[in-house]
Design a protein around this motif. Structure first.
Motif, PDB file in Angstrom:
ATOM      1  N   GLY A   1       2.427   6.436   2.099  1.00  0.00           N
ATOM      2  CA  GLY A   1       1.314   7.685   1.873  1.00  0.00           C
ATOM      3  C   GLY A   1      -0.067   6.948   1.806  1.00  0.00           C
ATOM      4  N   LYS A   2      -0.422   5.924   1.000  1.00  0.00           N
ATOM      5  CA  LYS A   2      -1.535   5.307   0.956  1.00  0.00           C
ATOM      6  C   LYS A   2      -2.388   5.374   2.518  1.00  0.00           C
ATOM      7  CE  LYS A   2      -4.520   3.822  -2.084  1.00  0.00           C
ATOM      8  NZ  LYS A   2      -5.329   4.639  -2.933  1.00  0.00           N
TER       9      LYS A   2
ATOM     10  N   PHE B   1       0.704  -1.284   0.020  1.00  0.00           N
ATOM     11  CA  PHE B   1       0.021   0.174   0.085  1.00  0.00           C
ATOM     12  C   PHE B   1       0.711   1.182  -0.048  1.00  0.00           C
ATOM     13  CE2 PHE B   1      -2.794  -3.134   2.079  1.00  0.00           C
ATOM     14  CZ  PHE B   1      -3.869  -2.727   1.040  1.00  0.00           C
ATOM     15  N   GLY B   2       2.042   1.213   0.354  1.00  0.00           N
ATOM     16  CA  GLY B   2       2.880   2.289   0.572  1.00  0.00           C
ATOM     17  C   GLY B   2       2.486   3.281   1.581  1.00  0.00           C
TER      18      GLY B   2
ATOM     19  N   GLU C   1      -3.381   8.297   4.047  1.00  0.00           N
ATOM     20  CA  GLU C   1      -4.540   8.911   3.197  1.00  0.00           C
ATOM     21  C   GLU C   1      -5.964   8.158   3.700  1.00  0.00           C
ATOM     22  OE1 GLU C   1      -4.197   8.695  -0.970  1.00  0.00           O
ATOM     23  OE2 GLU C   1      -2.291   9.948  -0.946  1.00  0.00           O
ATOM     24  N   MET C   2      -5.675   6.780   3.927  1.00  0.00           N
ATOM     25  CA  MET C   2      -7.081   5.923   4.263  1.00  0.00           C
ATOM     26  C   MET C   2      -7.267   6.503   5.722  1.00  0.00           C
ATOM     27  SD  MET C   2      -6.843   2.240   2.972  1.00  0.00           S
ATOM     28  CE  MET C   2      -5.083   1.645   3.689  1.00  0.00           C
TER      29      MET C   2
END
Length: 83
Positions: free
Chosen positions: A23-24, A20-21, A27-28
């Motif tokens: 940053g992802k 997912f990384g 964001e979630m």
């Protein structure tokens, strides 16, 4: 080989980060926080009472009813039968 040790959780965490990384995931979590805030705001709006009508015409008509005693009704009905 029975339980999950700390190394198993570290490997799982690294795989999730790779998929997912970083940053992802942040964001979630931000989207989840916004959803919770919107839900709380909606619940707070439901608790506030609605504003009263501005004028008397919004309330509608009030129909007054005067009940007649049973003796008067019986007297009127007997007069109709006789006359």
């Amino acid at each position: 080989m029975g339980g999950a040790s700390i190394w198993h959780w570290i490997v799982v965490g690294l795989i999730v980060l790779l998929l997912f990384g970083r940053g992802k995931i942040s964001e979630m979590m931000g989207d989840v926080a916004k959803g919770i805030k919107a839900f709380k705001k909606g619940m707070a709006e439901d608790d506030t009472p609605e504003a009263a009508p501005a004028s008397a015409s919004d309330k509608g008509k009030v129909i007054e009813h005067k009940a007649t005693p049973a003796a008067e009704v019986d007297a009127k009905s007997s007069e109709r039968k006789v006359g």
